[in-house]
Each structure stands twice: as C-alpha cells, then as structure tokens.
Design an enzyme around this catalytic site. Sequence first.
Site, PDB file in Angstrom:
ATOM      1  N   THR A  96     -31.766 -58.297  38.194  1.00 32.72           N
ATOM      2  CA  THR A  96     -31.911 -59.481  39.049  1.00 32.72           C
ATOM      3  C   THR A  96     -32.109 -59.020  40.487  1.00 32.72           C
ATOM      4  OG1 THR A  96     -30.564 -60.900  37.658  1.00 32.72           O
ATOM      5  CG2 THR A  96     -30.481 -61.352  40.006  1.00 32.72           C
ATOM      6  N   THR A 135     -25.206 -60.689  41.908  1.00 33.39           N
ATOM      7  CA  THR A 135     -25.788 -60.217  40.646  1.00 33.39           C
ATOM      8  C   THR A 135     -24.659 -59.778  39.728  1.00 33.39           C
ATOM      9  OG1 THR A 135     -27.149 -58.549  39.570  1.00 33.39           O
ATOM     10  CG2 THR A 135     -26.172 -57.923  41.678  1.00 33.39           C
ATOM     11  N   GLY A 187     -23.299 -63.879  35.033  1.00 32.97           N
ATOM     12  CA  GLY A 187     -23.403 -65.172  35.692  1.00 32.97           C
ATOM     13  C   GLY A 187     -22.323 -66.181  35.333  1.00 32.97           C
TER      14      GLY A 187
HETATM   15  N1  ASP Z   1     -26.476 -63.087  37.368  1.00 32.07           N
HETATM   16  C1  ASP Z   1     -27.610 -63.115  36.497  1.00 32.07           C
HETATM   17  C2  ASP Z   1     -27.391 -64.158  35.431  1.00 32.07           C
HETATM   18  O1  ASP Z   1     -26.298 -64.294  34.944  1.00 32.07           O
HETATM   19  C3  ASP Z   1     -27.875 -61.818  35.810  1.00 32.07           C
HETATM   20  C4  ASP Z   1     -27.941 -60.585  36.698  1.00 32.07           C
HETATM   21  O2  ASP Z   1     -27.460 -60.615  37.830  1.00 32.07           O
HETATM   22  O3  ASP Z   1     -28.483 -59.554  36.263  1.00 32.07           O
HETATM   23  O4  ASP Z   1     -28.343 -64.810  35.045  1.00 32.07           O
END
Ligand code: ASP
Length: 315
Positions: free
Chosen positions: A182, A233, A236
């Site tokens: 992300t 990130t 989530g």
């Molecule tokens: N936070 C993002 C999600 O849960 C994933 C990530 O940060 O890689 O969609």
Amino acid sequence: MQKLTLVIHGGAGTIVKEDITPELEKAYLNGLTDALNAGFAVLEEGGSAVNAVKAATVVLEDNIIFNAGRGSVFTKKGVQEMDAAIMDGENLEAGAVAGVRSVRNPIELAMEVMRNSNHVFLSGKGANDFAIKQGVKLEPDEYFFSQFRYDQWKAIRDSDNYSLDHTHQGIEELLRDKKFGTVGAVACDVNGNIAAATSTGGMTNKKYGRIGDSPMIGSGTYANNETCAISCTGHGEVFIRAVAAHRVSALMEHKNMSILDACNEVVLKKLVEMKGEGGLIGVDNQGNAALVFNSAGMYRGVKSSDGTNEVAIYK
Ligand code: ASP
C-alpha cells in the site's frame, strides 16, 4: 522559515532483507526516490501540500511493484478493487473511494470527489460512474495485472485466508511473496498547510467487498493543520477499530504530545496491544516528520528543506 517536508510509505509488513533480491531492493529504493522527488518538487515550486501528496502517490500507483493502482493485489474473485483517500488539513476537506476498478489512479478520483462532488466517500459502481463523468483516466484489466500478485493470490485463493500483501500469515507460499505495499504520502507546504493521501489494492484474496482502513477518513488517512497529517499501512481491520490516524491527532490535541510521541504511542503501544501489524507516517505543521512501524520493515522515505533526504526499507 517554514520547513517543507514530504514523507512517503510503500507498505509495511514482514519485509526482511533475506527475502529481497538486490535488484528488487534497488527497484524499491528507486521507486520511493522517484515518488519523493515528484512530491517534493511540488512543494519547492510553492505548491500545496495536497497537490504534493497527490503527485507522490500517483508515482507510486503507477509503479507495478507497489500494491496500489497498477500492480494491485487480487481479490477472491481474481480482480483488482482499489481504495484511496486524500485529506486537506487546511480546511478538513476530504475525498475517498473504495472498491473501484479500472481507474488508473484512484488517488486522482479521490481528489475529484473532494474537489468536485458534494460527497466525501464513494464506492463501487457509483464511484466508477463518477470517474467516467469526471473524465478520470481508465485502463483495461491487463494494465493492472502483475505476475507476482497473481502468483501470490494463487497460493491462497482456495482458502478463506486473506493477507497483507507482504506478510506471512501461515501460508508457506506467501513467504516468498510478501514484498509489496500500500502507498501513502503526507506533506507540509510553504504555508504550513498539511495533507495526507493513501492508496491501496487492499489485502490479497479479500472478499464480500471488503474495504480496509486506507480510504476511511480517521482510520488510515487523516489531516488537520492543528495537529498532524497521517497515512497508515498494515492490517486494516485493526487500524479501523483503533481509529489509528485520528488517534494520533487526538493525542496531539488533547495530551499535547509531539508528532513523534503520538505516533509511537499509537503504533508501538495501542496497535501492538490490539495485535495490529503495520505502521504509519506523519507530519505536523512545522514540517516535523515521523515514520513508525511495529513490523519488520516499511518501505519509506522522507525529504525536507533542511536537507534530509532518505529512503529505507528495514528496521
Ligand atoms: N491497510 C491496507 C488494508 O488493510 C493494507 C496495507 O496497508 O497493505 O487494506
């Protein structure tokens, strides 16, 4: 004089040196550097924080090695559904989109929502209709395809597991493929205005229209000139329950914490207690930066008018 600062991330997780070839490591560092330079150029030209974070995020979305825009992870159904949000700390305006397909740069669509709609958060087909109406650039499915992501998804698509794109969650095959991330950016401009942007393909093998923290204002993305701009990130679901980005702001507002202390409190205490793996980047209206993570690594970079210019991956 006002310090200009741009901070970016390209995802956090079980990112360890042994798993990354020297070529790939170089590609990540170059990708981060390109994004830092693009965003910082906007600040140096006197541009706004919100335009700077958008510019940096577009570069990361266009780079296939990061899990956003081109190169996004696959859902259970084998397609890409992307989420993004942008927030302007000067006026608390925000725009977000979730579960969009075919949009080349979801962060640009989020910006359109912020600037040219009466709404904050659009999802799915409606968001795609709005993209068409606004003339946002669309691409065919092949544009978003990457072999790495496809292989990563193939390894877990028959299970009920879903996964951070770069984290081992008990599936042996994923160990080899936990390399992407992300993306996000935060910035402080010449007027002391701050802004945040986050964009993601979400988690590999997600289903039922799952949406993560990235596009949720206050969870994965938040900006307020009075306190901080934050892009998160990580896992989530936990960041949503922790209201992670706004929690940093609340600690600064109500407990008078510095940006660094507040980020440490949220990432190294609260999220650890809640078993939320990941990290975040932050900036305050003085241009002070924080890059904090509780995982093995986070693709990250920071550039300031005081001469700071760094990109890094591991702890
Ligand atoms: N936070 C993002 C999600 O849960 C994933 C990530 O940060 O890689 O969609």
